[in-house]
Motif scaffolding. Structure first.
Motif, short mmCIF file in Angstrom:
data_model
loop_
_atom_site.label_atom_id
_atom_site.label_comp_id
_atom_site.label_asym_id
_atom_site.label_seq_id
_atom_site.Cartn_x
_atom_site.Cartn_y
_atom_site.Cartn_z
N ASN A 18 0.80 -1.23 0.00
CA ASN A 18 0.00 0.00 0.00
C ASN A 18 0.83 1.28 0.00
O ASN A 18 0.29 2.37 -0.17
CB ASN A 18 -0.97 0.01 1.20
N LYS A 29 -1.40 0.11 -3.69
CA LYS A 29 -2.66 -0.61 -3.88
C LYS A 29 -3.25 -0.97 -2.51
O LYS A 29 -2.54 -1.53 -1.65
CB LYS A 29 -2.45 -1.89 -4.69
N ARG A 30 -4.53 -0.69 -2.33
CA ARG A 30 -5.21 -1.03 -1.09
C ARG A 30 -6.26 -2.10 -1.37
O ARG A 30 -7.14 -1.91 -2.22
CB ARG A 30 -5.86 0.21 -0.47
N THR A 31 -6.16 -3.21 -0.65
CA THR A 31 -7.10 -4.32 -0.86
C THR A 31 -8.44 -4.00 -0.20
O THR A 31 -8.49 -3.70 1.01
CB THR A 31 -6.52 -5.62 -0.28
N GLU A 32 -9.49 -4.10 -0.99
CA GLU A 32 -10.83 -3.79 -0.49
C GLU A 32 -11.59 -5.04 -0.07
O GLU A 32 -12.34 -5.03 0.90
CB GLU A 32 -11.62 -3.04 -1.57
N ARG A 33 -11.42 -6.14 -0.79
CA ARG A 33 -12.07 -7.40 -0.42
C ARG A 33 -11.35 -8.57 -1.07
O ARG A 33 -10.63 -8.40 -2.05
CB ARG A 33 -13.54 -7.39 -0.79
N PHE A 41 -9.31 -4.23 -5.44
CA PHE A 41 -8.64 -3.09 -4.85
C PHE A 41 -9.55 -1.87 -4.80
O PHE A 41 -10.59 -1.80 -5.48
CB PHE A 41 -7.36 -2.78 -5.63
N SER A 42 -9.15 -0.89 -4.00
CA SER A 42 -9.97 0.30 -3.80
C SER A 42 -10.13 1.13 -5.06
O SER A 42 -11.08 1.91 -5.17
CB SER A 42 -9.35 1.17 -2.69
N ASP A 43 -9.23 0.96 -6.05
CA ASP A 43 -9.36 1.71 -7.30
C ASP A 43 -10.25 0.99 -8.32
O ASP A 43 -10.37 1.42 -9.47
CB ASP A 43 -7.98 2.00 -7.91
#
Length: 708
Positions: free
Chosen positions: A176, A208-212, A224-226
């Protein structure tokens, strides 16, 4: 009456290092019981990546096998989880219903992998990377699946990725932050690391941020959040650790981020201590092995009733191999708190070096590709050396590694994780005839934890071989200080320190003296080590300084007189192990007798010379040259530093010449010729002079009794 019961909750590296020290310091002091929630004996968690990569199993990384516990009479319960402690009744309660009483309790529960609250995190195919069971799950998955995603671009994540590559999987690393290992490296070193690991087969997605976690019955990928997605069959989480503090929380023991401890690792509950990754000291929770081992040693000595300085905190550092690439990092690397003092990049060799400074002193360092200077830089960092110290450093490389090994002092630490000095390695190569780094590790533990010091251990081993290390003579049997005890001077000095006992009689009682009141010899020694004495201001001074009136051509005699007066002024009131005579000479024609005094200072064409260890009576000893400095102020500081070293490390009634033979001229020169070491010694002098201890006995009268 039986031995007091010591219970250790946690069978990890920190807790077992403490138990190991206790077994070394006082093997019969405690009846020891250990509880661990894993089914294995104590193993090296740092080496889990080797297990994951294949070819290494849990036996290969075991630190203490089952036999080790049995041989020491330690009761070990594996697969047993402790739920809570009752500090009032001094008992612990386990999940299986066992109740175990204790007299002293160590909580060493370590930490667990931090599992962020990501939807889908509990699906099959998602694992942490923290213990043997995690490794087994990852290896099992690699036999069926081929695409892994590692969340976390720090040290642990990169080690997991390297292991998965070795297992034949395709690996994406998701991070991240802007660049890899952002807590240990700067952007330049991180880019070099990324380039190297990419060539090894890893793929990277930064910022990169993992969303689920995707998938119906098991993990199938990441969102990812994007809005972008990544397919994956195995998800490995390596995003940090969380201290295991549930036992303390359930027991009313004070916690914050971790279990709060003081400088002797004591918790808020009586007779309960905490050590390792579950402990919080002065607001800091350490996750590296060297600080945990430092804590373990302090706690072990404290529990064994031995003198130890309080734990002051540690300088966190990392010196290891990340997927085959050597990396060293310590202190402040970047940001507004520091500025760059030195930076060097070698694109051909693939090496990088950066040293930072703050207020003119070394504040941090990062090395990539060649970490041979790591030990030296860490030493500078620990003593807050000025940036001018960097001028004396070698340029790096294999040749500098050998030079650094040769230049190191005997007592310099090589393996910070296990506190192994150069002298210990040299002795293992000479006395124990160790021929390989593995044999050195077996005998001394050097390079046995993180492995970062392995190149330096190898260099010192080669140095020992080239110098034809001679076998040391067997040590002489300890000679008791008097008939009141079996303890020698060294043992008494280790057991007593200012404030350790309220009185001489209390100290002798605690140490089991044969005669409770002792005799003038041992009472005087105990009083000295306890700091129970009157200031020398009101009596005959312990340090006498003399200067001759003879003037040598070309040498201003007033300088010699000023040196003598300044030494006398700044040493007034010092209480020393024995009386010290200092002679100051204005030149070669000055009969001040600098070669037959404890310390001698003489003018020379190069400046001022300091001599130490002279003795004019039997046995006659000529003083030895310590060093030459250009001006009077520096030679005064060097002489005061020498007095401070003598005061703090000599035995009571041990004359300077005898102390010097034991301490070593080479070691003395290393301390006094280093401007930073001299400055540190002078700081300790200032601290000592500002804290006086009231007299509780007249030690001078006892000295007269025994003819001192």
């Amino acid at each position: 009456m039986g031995k007091p019961r010591l219970v250790v909750v946690g069978n990890g590296m920190a807790g077992m290092r403490c138990v190991e020290h206790i077994c070394d310091f006082a093997p019969d002091r405690y009846e020891i019981t250990v509880f661990g929630n894993e089914p294995h004996p104590n193993y090296n968690r740092i080496m889990l990546s080797k297990v994951l990569q294949g070819g290494t199993n849990v036996d290969d990384i075991t630190i203490h096998d089952w036999a080790w516990y049995t041989e020491r009479g330690i009761s070990l319960y594996t697969g047993e989880t402790v739920l809570r402690v009752d500090p009032d009744q001094q008992r612990i309660y386990t999940a299986s219903g066992r109740v175990e009483p204790y007299d002293r309790l160590i909580i060493a529960t370590g930490s667990s992998a931090f599992m962020p609250k990501i939807p889908g995190i509990h699906k099959p195919g998602v694992t942490a990377f923290r213990n043997i069971a995690d490794c087994e799950r990852m290896m099992e998955a690699s036999r069926t699946y081929k695409h892994a995603a590692v969340i976390g671009g720090g040290l642990l994540g990169l080690e997991a990725a390297r292991g998965l590559l070795n297992l034949g999987m395709e690996v994406d690393v998701i991070h991240n932050a802007l660049y890899l290992m952002n807590r240990q490296l700067d952007a330049s070193a991180a880019e070099m690391l990324k380039r190297e690991l990419t060539q090894q087969g890893m793929r990277f997605l930064v910022e990169k941020r993992t969303e689920r976690i995707l998938g119906r019955k098991r993990a199938e990928g990441l969102q990812f959040s994007d809005g972008s997605r990544l397919g994956a069959d195995l998800i490995v989480l390596a995003v940090g650790i969380r201290p295991n503090i549930s036992v303390a929380e359930a027991s009313g023991i004070r916690t914050n981020r971790a279990i709060v401890v003081d400088d002797y690792m004591q918790t808020s509950a009586d007779h309960v201590y905490a050590v390792g990754e579950c402990a919080e000291h002065r607001g800091i929770v350490y996750g590296l092995v060297a600080p945990l081992y430092e804590q373990a040693r302090v706690l072990a000595m404290h529990l064994c009733g031995r003198h130890t300085e309080p734990y002051p905190g540690s300088v966190p550092y990392a010196q290891l191999k990340v997927s085959g690439v050597e990396v060293f990092s310590a202190g402040l690397i970047q940001g507004g708190d520091c500025e760059t003092a030195l930076q060097h990049f070698d694109g051909v060799k693939g090496t990088y070096k950066k040293v930072t400074m703050k207020n003119g002193r070394i504040a941090g360092a990062v090395l990539f590709g060649d970490t041979s200077e790591g030990t030296e830089l860490l030493g500078y960092l620990k003593r807050r050396a000025p940036v001018s110290a960097l001028k004396a450093q070698p340029a790096g490389g294999n040749s500098s590694l050998a030079k650094t090994a040769e230049a190191m002092g005997d007592q310099d630490t090589v393996c910070n994780c296990n506190s192994v000095t150069k002298a210990a390695i040299m002795e293992a190569a000479g006395l124990d005839e160790a021929q390989t780094v593995d044999q050195i590790r077996e005998r001394t533990k050097a390079s046995g934890s993180c492995g970062g010091c392995k190149p330096m251990v190898a260099a010192i081993l080669e140095l020992a071989k080239s110098s034809g290390g001679k076998k040391a003579a067997p040590a002489a049997a300890p000679v008791p200080i008097c008939g009141c005890t079996d303890m020698d001077r060294a043992a008494i000095r280790a057991a007593l320190y200012p404030g350790s006992d309220a009185s001489v009689q209390a100290a002798l009682l605690r140490l089991g003296w044969k005669r409770p009141d002792g005799c003038p010899v041992c009472r005087s020694a105990a009083a000295y080590y306890l700091g129970i004495h009157r200031s020398a201001d009101g009596g005959e001074p312990m340090i006498r300084v003399s200067a001759s009136s003879v003037v040598s051509p070309g040498i201003p005699h007033s300088d010699a007189g000023r040196i003598a007066l300044e030494l006398e002024r700044r040493s007034t009131g010092w209480f020393m192990p024995a009386r010290v005579g200092i002679a100051v000479s204005a030149g070669p024609r000055d009969p001040a007798g600098i070669l037959v005094h404890d310390l001698g200072i003489g003018a020379s064409p190069a400046g001022w010379e300091l001599y130490a260890g002279g003795h004019m009576e039997h046995p006659v000893k000529p003083a030895q040259l310590v060093g030459v400095l250009p001006n009077a102020g520096d030679i005064i500081d060097m002489a005061l530093g020498c007095l401070a070293l003598y005061r703090d490390s000599a035995y009571y009634r041990e004359p300077v010449w005898e102390w010097l033979e034991r301490y070593g001229l080479h070691r003395l020169r290393e301390k006094l010729l280093d401007p930073d070491e001299r400055e540190s010694l002078l700081e300790t002098i200032s601290i000592t002079q500002s804290t006086g201890i009231d007299a509780q006995s007249d030690i001078h009268s006892e000295e007269r009794t025994v003819g001192i």
